[in-house]
Design a protein around this motif. Structure first.
Motif, PDB file in Angstrom:
ATOM      1  N   GLY A   1       0.860  -1.217  -0.065  1.00 38.07           N
ATOM      2  CA  GLY A   1       0.067   0.050   0.038  1.00 38.07           C
ATOM      3  C   GLY A   1       0.869   1.196   0.062  1.00 38.07           C
ATOM      4  N   THR A   2       0.620   2.289   0.948  1.00 42.27           N
ATOM      5  CA  THR A   2       1.274   3.567   0.989  1.00 42.27           C
ATOM      6  C   THR A   2       2.425   3.445   2.234  1.00 42.27           C
ATOM      7  OG1 THR A   2      -0.423   4.304   2.306  1.00 42.27           O
ATOM      8  CG2 THR A   2      -0.837   4.770   0.143  1.00 42.27           C
ATOM      9  N   PHE A   3       2.817   2.147   2.481  1.00 40.12           N
ATOM     10  CA  PHE A   3       3.426   2.215   3.683  1.00 40.12           C
ATOM     11  C   PHE A   3       5.039   2.155   3.288  1.00 40.12           C
ATOM     12  CE2 PHE A   3      -0.282   1.107   5.622  1.00 40.12           C
ATOM     13  CZ  PHE A   3      -0.148   1.347   7.068  1.00 40.12           C
ATOM     14  N   LEU A   4       5.649   1.852   2.148  1.00 44.55           N
ATOM     15  CA  LEU A   4       6.904   1.881   1.927  1.00 44.55           C
ATOM     16  C   LEU A   4       7.286   3.203   1.876  1.00 44.55           C
ATOM     17  CD1 LEU A   4       7.187  -0.978  -1.090  1.00 44.55           C
ATOM     18  CD2 LEU A   4       7.664  -1.192   1.441  1.00 44.55           C
ATOM     19  N   ASN A   5       8.275   3.592   2.967  1.00 43.58           N
ATOM     20  CA  ASN A   5       8.891   4.820   3.178  1.00 43.58           C
ATOM     21  C   ASN A   5       7.821   6.059   3.199  1.00 43.58           C
ATOM     22  OD1 ASN A   5      11.533   3.880   3.458  1.00 43.58           O
ATOM     23  ND2 ASN A   5      11.940   3.635   1.338  1.00 43.58           N
ATOM     24  N   GLY A   6       6.565   5.642   3.646  1.00 40.84           N
ATOM     25  CA  GLY A   6       5.455   6.717   3.552  1.00 40.84           C
ATOM     26  C   GLY A   6       6.119   7.833   4.349  1.00 40.84           C
ATOM     27  N   LEU A   7       5.533   9.003   3.744  1.00 41.28           N
ATOM     28  CA  LEU A   7       5.644  10.368   4.488  1.00 41.28           C
ATOM     29  C   LEU A   7       4.348  11.123   4.322  1.00 41.28           C
ATOM     30  CD1 LEU A   7       8.116  12.198   5.524  1.00 41.28           C
ATOM     31  CD2 LEU A   7       8.373  13.061   3.345  1.00 41.28           C
ATOM     32  N   ILE A   8       4.056  11.463   5.576  1.00 40.62           N
ATOM     33  CA  ILE A   8       2.690  12.364   5.543  1.00 40.62           C
ATOM     34  C   ILE A   8       2.920  13.895   5.813  1.00 40.62           C
ATOM     35  CG2 ILE A   8       0.799  12.837   7.191  1.00 40.62           C
ATOM     36  CD1 ILE A   8       0.689   9.676   7.741  1.00 40.62           C
ATOM     37  N   HIS A   9       2.166  14.471   5.133  1.00 43.63           N
ATOM     38  CA  HIS A   9       2.424  16.105   4.817  1.00 43.63           C
ATOM     39  C   HIS A   9       0.918  16.694   5.427  1.00 43.63           C
ATOM     40  CE1 HIS A   9       5.824  16.134   2.357  1.00 43.63           C
ATOM     41  NE2 HIS A   9       5.678  14.901   1.814  1.00 43.63           N
ATOM     42  N   ILE A  10       1.175  17.539   6.383  1.00 35.62           N
ATOM     43  CA  ILE A  10       0.193  18.711   6.609  1.00 35.62           C
ATOM     44  C   ILE A  10       0.673  19.922   6.779  1.00 35.62           C
ATOM     45  CG2 ILE A  10      -1.799  19.192   8.177  1.00 35.62           C
ATOM     46  CD1 ILE A  10      -1.819  16.154   9.303  1.00 35.62           C
TER      47      ILE A  10
ATOM     48  N   PHE B   1     -12.833  17.040  -0.652  1.00 28.45           N
ATOM     49  CA  PHE B   1     -12.174  18.363   0.152  1.00 28.45           C
ATOM     50  C   PHE B   1     -10.617  17.610   0.480  1.00 28.45           C
ATOM     51  CE2 PHE B   1     -11.213  21.556   3.100  1.00 28.45           C
ATOM     52  CZ  PHE B   1     -11.749  22.696   2.411  1.00 28.45           C
ATOM     53  N   SER B   2     -10.199  16.889  -0.489  1.00 33.40           N
ATOM     54  CA  SER B   2      -8.895  16.192   0.017  1.00 33.40           C
ATOM     55  C   SER B   2      -7.984  17.346  -0.103  1.00 33.40           C
ATOM     56  CB  SER B   2      -8.635  15.194  -1.363  1.00 33.40           C
ATOM     57  OG  SER B   2      -7.117  14.847  -1.074  1.00 33.40           O
ATOM     58  N   THR B   3      -7.004  17.355   0.915  1.00 35.05           N
ATOM     59  CA  THR B   3      -5.977  18.598   1.044  1.00 35.05           C
ATOM     60  C   THR B   3      -4.745  17.969   1.925  1.00 35.05           C
ATOM     61  OG1 THR B   3      -5.841  20.717   1.785  1.00 35.05           O
ATOM     62  CG2 THR B   3      -7.432  19.254   3.066  1.00 35.05           C
ATOM     63  N   SER B   4      -3.705  18.761   1.715  1.00 35.43           N
ATOM     64  CA  SER B   4      -2.726  18.818   2.557  1.00 35.43           C
ATOM     65  C   SER B   4      -2.253  20.188   3.117  1.00 35.43           C
ATOM     66  CB  SER B   4      -1.418  18.192   1.722  1.00 35.43           C
ATOM     67  OG  SER B   4      -1.279  18.975   0.936  1.00 35.43           O
ATOM     68  N   LEU B   5      -3.217  21.061   3.013  1.00 35.87           N
ATOM     69  CA  LEU B   5      -2.848  22.375   3.502  1.00 35.87           C
ATOM     70  C   LEU B   5      -2.612  22.419   5.070  1.00 35.87           C
ATOM     71  CD1 LEU B   5      -5.472  24.275   1.249  1.00 35.87           C
ATOM     72  CD2 LEU B   5      -3.215  24.850   1.287  1.00 35.87           C
ATOM     73  N   PRO B   6      -2.177  23.576   5.703  1.00 31.91           N
ATOM     74  CA  PRO B   6      -2.273  23.539   7.021  1.00 31.91           C
ATOM     75  C   PRO B   6      -3.508  23.541   7.681  1.00 31.91           C
ATOM     76  CG  PRO B   6      -0.789  25.277   6.350  1.00 31.91           C
ATOM     77  CD  PRO B   6      -1.527  24.748   5.169  1.00 31.91           C
ATOM     78  N   GLU B   7      -3.584  22.748   8.996  1.00 29.41           N
ATOM     79  CA  GLU B   7      -4.784  22.368   9.664  1.00 29.41           C
ATOM     80  C   GLU B   7      -5.680  23.508   9.890  1.00 29.41           C
ATOM     81  OE1 GLU B   7      -1.683  22.019  12.862  1.00 29.41           O
ATOM     82  OE2 GLU B   7      -1.913  21.862  10.507  1.00 29.41           O
ATOM     83  N   ASP B   8      -4.800  24.955  10.259  1.00 31.79           N
ATOM     84  CA  ASP B   8      -5.904  26.104  10.559  1.00 31.79           C
ATOM     85  C   ASP B   8      -6.508  26.631   9.096  1.00 31.79           C
ATOM     86  OD1 ASP B   8      -3.263  26.577   9.764  1.00 31.79           O
ATOM     87  OD2 ASP B   8      -3.482  28.609  10.162  1.00 31.79           O
ATOM     88  N   VAL B   9      -5.615  26.467   8.084  1.00 32.05           N
ATOM     89  CA  VAL B   9      -6.301  27.020   6.870  1.00 32.05           C
ATOM     90  C   VAL B   9      -7.607  25.896   6.535  1.00 32.05           C
ATOM     91  CG1 VAL B   9      -5.892  27.212   4.433  1.00 32.05           C
ATOM     92  CG2 VAL B   9      -4.336  27.811   6.071  1.00 32.05           C
TER      93      VAL B   9
ATOM     94  N   GLY C   1      -7.371  17.001   6.897  1.00 31.86           N
ATOM     95  CA  GLY C   1      -6.805  16.032   5.774  1.00 31.86           C
ATOM     96  C   GLY C   1      -5.259  16.095   5.854  1.00 31.86           C
ATOM     97  N   TYR C   2      -4.671  15.191   4.971  1.00 32.77           N
ATOM     98  CA  TYR C   2      -3.120  15.142   4.639  1.00 32.77           C
ATOM     99  C   TYR C   2      -3.048  14.661   3.514  1.00 32.77           C
ATOM    100  CZ  TYR C   2      -3.838  10.083   6.171  1.00 32.77           C
ATOM    101  OH  TYR C   2      -4.031   8.769   6.358  1.00 32.77           O
TER     102      TYR C   2
END
Length: 623
Positions: free
Chosen positions: A155-164, A311-319, A339-340
């Protein structure tokens, strides 16, 4: 601890891994399913739904082949819709809204009841390989587990990197750590790897929303189901979704955060799914649009958690929060989580054969997002096929491959291994050149006999399919054999504003008219009596109507498929040397040497290979 050698080890228990483990075990192979968290088997990481355009056809195909996705989807559905009902049947696509928690639970319970299947919770950090052959896996605790075949479904686990926003951290999905070690090892073995991106919207508290301001989206009045078995029943009650819209004000608030967005400031370099873009991508690419649809989807029967589809998004949580509060109905919204976006490793699928076995390591199979696809259904279908082929390899039996004219699954796998993909691949009806043949209603006719032949579809499934096919064929023949007089037909034809008949004619011709439906044709006493005497159910009636109304299209497409399938029969030797064919273009030689097509038909679908190159190949193979 693991003192036996397994026939098949499946790494990862998402949709691909779950189907792979089930199919291998059901084919009689000793199977081990290893995952980092057994609580998250078949987790719906993104939207709580199965099916949709082309994806619904895939779920029906999985079910017809003996997989579990259709059964689980039916048992845990909270809403059913047949999409595109206003178009021809090639476009009809079933979709369910699912209860996310029940979906994962039902999958786990089904797998636990599957004979030959063991489970283990730990991270796989490496593969055991000797002389180009898989021998097993190594876990992060240093355990070595031996196996004849291994299916990777990471899946998305191989060296997965989350952005917010400006924040980034390792992870396979929210709250779970990334998997490390496998990518680096595979690169050392000579594999090419790449990075892809996907994203997910915020989850919100349904109690904080004002549904009265939104447009209700109920399910079908007469819901159907995915599975052809009698293990499931159609829904008798359903939960509605809702729809609302973004606005120029929402877009302006989102734009304020663009300079902090990892998509626009260069921190995310990989490519995301073209047909499921983030909200910031949508307002950037479609700047002339004043609003975008948002679908407000409940996550289950009883939970208050809601998925904000669109509304899929990686913008900062406050935005994210500020913008979503400006959406109609979301004025008092409370977040469960923002979202992330997530970046992860994949392996270009041109490194695989049609069985999903890697060309470099014998006995190693890849399925799901590791191959560059997006979507639960695309992943599940690959898992099913990889599990089947791993089991058949162990048993030293012939591979199980579906042609493009036989299944959407065949189109999906052929597209991946022949053309590759540099962006997350999603299935559409337009990708299938034989979509009139590959309808959701006839998946069991197409695929159950094939699955029964290899021992996956049960005798009961086969018997049910044959009974349905027999009844539908007999009913079609009834229309071809039965005449109708002008006195009987014309009142109905006039009511439907279609030209009357002057003399008696066969009902088949009458029923073929686009204005005449099955409900109209049932008014004839002969038809009503036939339906009652033969106890014909809804599935048989629908099948008959499609076969009568679209007989010309179906026949034409069958003929086209037969012509092209002749090229499928022209096999190319495994290690064929294309450099000796001097008449081939340089690009064709290069591409075919890399992809190693198994047939002339597959070679013809490689981008950069021209019809004249195929002619050269055919002349040589003819010799």
């Amino acid at each position: 601890m693991f003192d036996k050698e397994y026939d098949v080890i499946v790494v990862g228990a998402g949709h691909a891994g779950s189907e792979a483990a089930a199919s291998a075990a059901n084919l009689g192979c000793s199977t081990l399913l290893i995952t980092m968290n057994l609580q998250n088997i078949a987790q719906m990481s993104c939207n709580p739904a199965m099916g949709g355009i082309a994806k619904g056809q895939i779920v029906r195909e999985i079910d017809a082949l003996g997989g579990y996705s259709g059964i689980v989807s039916d048992r845990t559905a909270i809403q059913f819709k047949m999409l595109n009902k206003s178009k021809g049947p090639a476009m009809w696509s079933p979709r369910v809204q699912s209860d996310r928690m029940r979906f994962a639970e039902e999958w786990r319970l089904l797998l636990e009841q599957t004979p030959n299947l063991d489970f283990y919770q730990e991270m796989v950090s490496g593969l055991l390989v000797e002389n180009g052959e898989i021998k097993g896996v190594r876990t992060s605790l240093g355990l070595e587990v031996k196996a004849k075949t291994v299916v990777l479904t990471n899946g998305t686990f191989l060296n997965g990197l989350i952005h917010i926003g400006e924040k980034q951290f390792g992870g396979g999905r929210a709250g779970e750590k990334a998997a490390t070690g496998i990518t680096e090892q595979l690169i050392n073995f000579g594999f090419d790897a790449g990075r892809m991106k996907t994203g997910t919207p915020p989850r919100v508290d349904g109690r904080s929303l004002e549904y009265s301001k939104m447009i209700e989206q109920p399910g079908d009045d007469n819901p159907e189901k995915f599975s052809y078995t009698d293990l499931t029943t159609p829904l008798t009650k359903q939960r509605s979704c809702h729809m609302t819209y973004t606005s120029l004000e929402v877009h302006d608030l989102l734009r304020e955060g663009f300079d902090r967005s990892p998509m626009f400031n260069g921190r995310i370099k990989s490519i995301g799914p073209r047909y499921c873009p983030s909200i910031e991508d949508k307002i950037n690419r479609f700047a002339d649009k004043e609003r975008h649809q948002l679908f407000v989807e409940p996550e289950g029967w009883n939970t208050v958690e809601v998925y904000v589809n669109g509304f899929s998004t990686s913008l900062p949580e406050d935005v994210q929060f500020k913008a979503l509060k400006s959406v109609v109905g979301f004025e008092n919204v409370k977040f469960f989580r923002p979202g992330y976006a997530i970046e992860y490793d994949y392996f270009p699928p041109t490194q695989l054969t049609h069985t999903l076995e890697t060309k470099l390591i014998s006995g190693l199979f890849f399925a799901g997002q590791i191959n560059g696809t997006t979507g639960y259904e695309e992943a599940a279908s690959q898992g099913l096929m990889a599990g089947i082929n791993a089991a058949l390899k162990v048993k030293e039996k012939e591979s199980f491959i579906l042609k493009r004219s036989e299944a959407y699954i065949g189109v999906l796998i052929d597209d991946l291994i022949t053309k590759g993909t540099e962006e997350p691949y999603r299935m559409f009806t337009s990708r299938a050149e034989y979509r009139t043949l590959l309808r959701q209603d006839n998946a069991d006719f197409r695929l159950t006999p094939k699955s029964h032949e290899i021992g996956l579809a049960s005798d009961d499934r086969m018997r049910r399919m044959e009974e349905k096919e027999k009844k539908a064929s007999a009913f079609v023949q009834f229309f071809k054999d039965t005449s109708v007089s002008p006195e009987e037909a014309n009142p109905i034809l006039e009511e439907k504003k279609t030209s009357p008949i002057n003399q008696s004619g066969k009902m088949f011709k009458l029923f073929s008219r686009p204005q005449i439906t099955l409900d109209d044709i049932r008014h004839f006493k002969k038809v009503a009596r036939y339906i009652e005497e033969n106890n014909l159910d809804k599935e048989v009636l629908e099948q008959t109507e499609i076969q009568v109304k679209y007989s010309g299209y179906i026949e034409k497409e069958k003929n086209n498929a037969d012509k092209l399938n002749r090229l499928e029969d022209v096999k190319i030797p495994k290690n064929f040397d294309y450099t000796k064919l001097k008449s081939l273009s340089f690009e064709a030689r290069e591409k075919m040497s890399k992809i190693k097509p198994a047939t002339v038909s597959q070679a013809s679908r490689i981008s950069g290979v021209s019809p004249s190159d195929i002619s050269v190949l055919l002349v040589y193979m003819g010799r």
